[in-house]
Design a protein around this motif. Structure first.
Motif, PDB file in Angstrom:
ATOM      1  N   LEU A  63       0.829  -1.200   0.000  1.00 33.58           N
ATOM      2  CA  LEU A  63       0.000   0.000   0.000  1.00 33.58           C
ATOM      3  C   LEU A  63       0.869   1.257   0.000  1.00 33.58           C
ATOM      4  CD1 LEU A  63      -2.874   1.115   0.076  1.00 33.58           C
ATOM      5  CD2 LEU A  63      -2.774   0.968   2.567  1.00 33.58           C
ATOM      6  N   VAL A  64       1.909   1.254   0.811  1.00 33.38           N
ATOM      7  CA  VAL A  64       2.825   2.403   0.839  1.00 33.38           C
ATOM      8  C   VAL A  64       3.465   2.580  -0.531  1.00 33.38           C
ATOM      9  CG1 VAL A  64       4.981   3.278   1.817  1.00 33.38           C
ATOM     10  CG2 VAL A  64       3.251   2.299   3.326  1.00 33.38           C
ATOM     11  N   SER A  65       3.867   1.483  -1.155  1.00 36.20           N
ATOM     12  CA  SER A  65       4.499   1.545  -2.467  1.00 36.20           C
ATOM     13  C   SER A  65       3.572   2.149  -3.517  1.00 36.20           C
ATOM     14  CB  SER A  65       4.931   0.142  -2.903  1.00 36.20           C
ATOM     15  OG  SER A  65       5.455   0.162  -4.207  1.00 36.20           O
ATOM     16  N   LEU A  66       2.298   1.778  -3.459  1.00 37.14           N
ATOM     17  CA  LEU A  66       1.331   2.316  -4.415  1.00 37.14           C
ATOM     18  C   LEU A  66       1.099   3.809  -4.230  1.00 37.14           C
ATOM     19  CD1 LEU A  66      -1.353  -0.517  -4.383  1.00 37.14           C
ATOM     20  CD2 LEU A  66       0.123   0.129  -6.304  1.00 37.14           C
ATOM     21  N   ARG A  67       1.193   4.290  -2.979  1.00 38.16           N
ATOM     22  CA  ARG A  67       0.844   5.674  -2.679  1.00 38.16           C
ATOM     23  C   ARG A  67       2.028   6.634  -2.646  1.00 38.16           C
ATOM     24  NH1 ARG A  67      -3.406   6.732  -4.452  1.00 38.16           N
ATOM     25  NH2 ARG A  67      -3.144   8.688  -3.380  1.00 38.16           N
ATOM     26  N   LYS A  68       3.255   6.131  -2.646  1.00 37.17           N
ATOM     27  CA  LYS A  68       4.417   7.015  -2.521  1.00 37.17           C
ATOM     28  C   LYS A  68       4.701   7.719  -3.836  1.00 37.17           C
ATOM     29  CE  LYS A  68       8.195   3.901  -3.757  1.00 37.17           C
ATOM     30  NZ  LYS A  68       8.744   4.723  -4.816  1.00 37.17           N
ATOM     31  N   ASN A  69       5.421   8.823  -3.756  1.00 34.70           N
ATOM     32  CA  ASN A  69       5.891   9.499  -4.950  1.00 34.70           C
ATOM     33  C   ASN A  69       6.901   8.602  -5.650  1.00 34.70           C
ATOM     34  OD1 ASN A  69       4.416  11.848  -4.645  1.00 34.70           O
ATOM     35  ND2 ASN A  69       5.991  12.848  -3.434  1.00 34.70           N
ATOM     36  N   GLU A  70       6.911   8.655  -6.951  1.00 37.45           N
ATOM     37  CA  GLU A  70       7.792   7.799  -7.742  1.00 37.45           C
ATOM     38  C   GLU A  70       9.264   7.999  -7.389  1.00 37.45           C
ATOM     39  OE1 GLU A  70       8.728   7.458 -12.404  1.00 37.45           O
ATOM     40  OE2 GLU A  70       6.593   7.377 -11.885  1.00 37.45           O
ATOM     41  N   SER A  71       9.642   9.215  -7.060  1.00 37.28           N
ATOM     42  CA  SER A  71      11.051   9.514  -6.784  1.00 37.28           C
ATOM     43  C   SER A  71      11.480   9.174  -5.348  1.00 37.28           C
ATOM     44  CB  SER A  71      11.342  10.987  -7.060  1.00 37.28           C
ATOM     45  OG  SER A  71      10.574  11.797  -6.186  1.00 37.28           O
ATOM     46  N   THR A  72      10.547   8.748  -4.518  1.00 37.12           N
ATOM     47  CA  THR A  72      10.844   8.436  -3.119  1.00 37.12           C
ATOM     48  C   THR A  72      11.124   6.950  -2.979  1.00 37.12           C
ATOM     49  OG1 THR A  72       9.363  10.186  -2.398  1.00 37.12           O
ATOM     50  CG2 THR A  72       9.934   8.532  -0.760  1.00 37.12           C
ATOM     51  N   SER A  73      12.160   6.607  -2.212  1.00 35.35           N
ATOM     52  CA  SER A  73      12.464   5.196  -1.986  1.00 35.35           C
ATOM     53  C   SER A  73      11.375   4.564  -1.121  1.00 35.35           C
ATOM     54  CB  SER A  73      13.824   5.036  -1.307  1.00 35.35           C
ATOM     55  OG  SER A  73      13.748   5.431   0.050  1.00 35.35           O
ATOM     56  N   LEU A  74      11.197   3.266  -1.284  1.00 36.58           N
ATOM     57  CA  LEU A  74      10.211   2.557  -0.474  1.00 36.58           C
ATOM     58  C   LEU A  74      10.568   2.650   1.006  1.00 36.58           C
ATOM     59  CD1 LEU A  74       7.713   0.769  -0.211  1.00 36.58           C
ATOM     60  CD2 LEU A  74       9.201  -1.222  -0.637  1.00 36.58           C
ATOM     61  N   ILE A 141       5.137  11.602   0.200  1.00 35.15           N
ATOM     62  CA  ILE A 141       4.035  10.665   0.017  1.00 35.15           C
ATOM     63  C   ILE A 141       2.790  11.421  -0.408  1.00 35.15           C
ATOM     64  CG2 ILE A 141       2.551   8.990   1.179  1.00 35.15           C
ATOM     65  CD1 ILE A 141       4.843   8.295   2.941  1.00 35.15           C
ATOM     66  N   MET A 142       2.124  10.883  -1.417  1.00 31.00           N
ATOM     67  CA  MET A 142       0.898  11.502  -1.888  1.00 31.00           C
ATOM     68  C   MET A 142      -0.241  11.145  -0.939  1.00 31.00           C
ATOM     69  SD  MET A 142       1.226  10.749  -5.962  1.00 31.00           S
ATOM     70  CE  MET A 142       1.266   8.986  -5.732  1.00 31.00           C
ATOM     71  N   PRO A 143      -1.140  12.083  -0.659  1.00 28.04           N
ATOM     72  CA  PRO A 143      -2.274  11.761   0.207  1.00 28.04           C
ATOM     73  C   PRO A 143      -3.247  10.834  -0.517  1.00 28.04           C
ATOM     74  CG  PRO A 143      -2.479  13.978  -0.657  1.00 28.04           C
ATOM     75  CD  PRO A 143      -1.133  13.461  -1.092  1.00 28.04           C
ATOM     76  N   LEU A 144      -4.007  10.080   0.256  1.00 27.48           N
ATOM     77  CA  LEU A 144      -5.011   9.207  -0.333  1.00 27.48           C
ATOM     78  C   LEU A 144      -6.218  10.029  -0.740  1.00 27.48           C
ATOM     79  CD1 LEU A 144      -4.936   6.192   2.123  1.00 27.48           C
ATOM     80  CD2 LEU A 144      -4.100   6.257  -0.206  1.00 27.48           C
ATOM     81  N   PRO A 145      -6.810   9.708  -1.867  1.00 30.52           N
ATOM     82  CA  PRO A 145      -8.018  10.432  -2.274  1.00 30.52           C
ATOM     83  C   PRO A 145      -9.116  10.244  -1.235  1.00 30.52           C
ATOM     84  CG  PRO A 145      -7.246   8.951  -4.017  1.00 30.52           C
ATOM     85  CD  PRO A 145      -6.413   8.695  -2.802  1.00 30.52           C
ATOM     86  N   GLY A 146      -9.889  11.295  -1.010  1.00 31.17           N
ATOM     87  CA  GLY A 146     -11.025  11.192  -0.112  1.00 31.17           C
ATOM     88  C   GLY A 146     -10.691  11.447   1.346  1.00 31.17           C
ATOM     89  N   LEU A 147      -9.406  11.583   1.687  1.00 32.05           N
ATOM     90  CA  LEU A 147      -9.045  11.874   3.069  1.00 32.05           C
ATOM     91  C   LEU A 147      -8.752  13.354   3.220  1.00 32.05           C
ATOM     92  CD1 LEU A 147      -6.658   8.962   4.072  1.00 32.05           C
ATOM     93  CD2 LEU A 147      -9.056   9.226   4.612  1.00 32.05           C
ATOM     94  N   LYS A 148      -8.847  13.813   4.453  1.00 32.08           N
ATOM     95  CA  LYS A 148      -8.479  15.186   4.746  1.00 32.08           C
ATOM     96  C   LYS A 148      -7.066  15.422   4.271  1.00 32.08           C
ATOM     97  CE  LYS A 148      -9.747  15.419   9.184  1.00 32.08           C
ATOM     98  NZ  LYS A 148      -9.695  15.898  10.544  1.00 32.08           N
ATOM     99  N   SER A 149      -6.785  16.616   3.800  1.00 32.87           N
ATOM    100  CA  SER A 149      -5.408  16.905   3.431  1.00 32.87           C
ATOM    101  C   SER A 149      -4.596  17.025   4.709  1.00 32.87           C
ATOM    102  CB  SER A 149      -5.328  18.207   2.630  1.00 32.87           C
ATOM    103  OG  SER A 149      -5.751  19.283   3.434  1.00 32.87           O
ATOM    104  N   GLY A 150      -3.311  16.878   4.585  1.00 31.95           N
ATOM    105  CA  GLY A 150      -2.438  16.976   5.743  1.00 31.95           C
ATOM    106  C   GLY A 150      -1.863  15.628   6.106  1.00 31.95           C
ATOM    107  N   ALA A 151      -0.730  15.677   6.756  1.00 34.63           N
ATOM    108  CA  ALA A 151       0.028  14.468   7.050  1.00 34.63           C
ATOM    109  C   ALA A 151      -0.724  13.509   7.947  1.00 34.63           C
ATOM    110  CB  ALA A 151       1.366  14.841   7.701  1.00 34.63           C
TER     111      ALA A 151
END
Length: 159
Positions: A63-74, A141-151
């Motif tokens: 799940l983390v891999s799917l949501r992370k930015n492409e340039s960020t390491s796992l 990390i990109m936020p998940l769609p549908g969730l509040k913005s913010g970390a």
């Protein structure tokens, strides 16, 4: 149980050089096996989350891999996820029970001597970059769609 300093301290190897405290483990992400190197505490946190969420460490890493930015390491994305997961679950009452709220008490818990603390402060004045903190949110990390913005809303169920 070992205390934190016993777990994280680098122990010298046969040559007297410090060896890494990172632990490498294989995880399966999107059907492919990959190696991740994390501190033992990070692996324990992943296990705790997988138990709580009733899934495997592989599921979380996928799940983390799917949501992370492409340039960020796992590995980096997993560390950020762990921090955000537990940050979202922290409360003011929990902080009070843990004795948080005083940097002086934090230094006592960390067993930092006044001399060491003063030396670190002196070094900060010599290197302005070391003291800078832009206070910005993590951009790895990109936020998940549908969730509040913010970390704190990232992959935590906080909505």
């Amino acid at each position: 149980m070992q205390n934190l300093s016993q777990v994280t301290a680098a122990h010298p190897d046969e040559d007297g050089l410090p060896k890494s405290t990172l632990v490498s483990r294989n995880v399966t992400v999107q059907g492919r096996r990959t190696s991740v190197r994390l501190e033992p505490e990070m692996w324990m946190a992943l296990k705790e989350i997988s138990n709580r969420e009733k899934c495997s460490i592989h599921d979380i890493c996928g799940l983390v891999s799917l949501r992370k930015n492409e340039s960020t390491s796992l590995t980096a994305a997993i560390r950020v996820f762990l921090m955000l997961y537990f940050r979202a679950s922290s409360t003011e009452d929990g902080h009070a029970r843990a004795g948080h709220g005083s940097f002086d008490l934090m230094k006592q818990r960390a067993k930092i001597s006044p001399v060491a603390s003063q030396e670190k402060e002196r070094l900060k004045t010599l290197s302005p970059c070391a003291a800078e903190d832009d206070g910005g949110e993590e951009e790895n990390i990109m936020p998940l769609p549908g969730l509040k913005s913010g970390a704190s809303a990232y992959m935590t169920g906080a909505a």
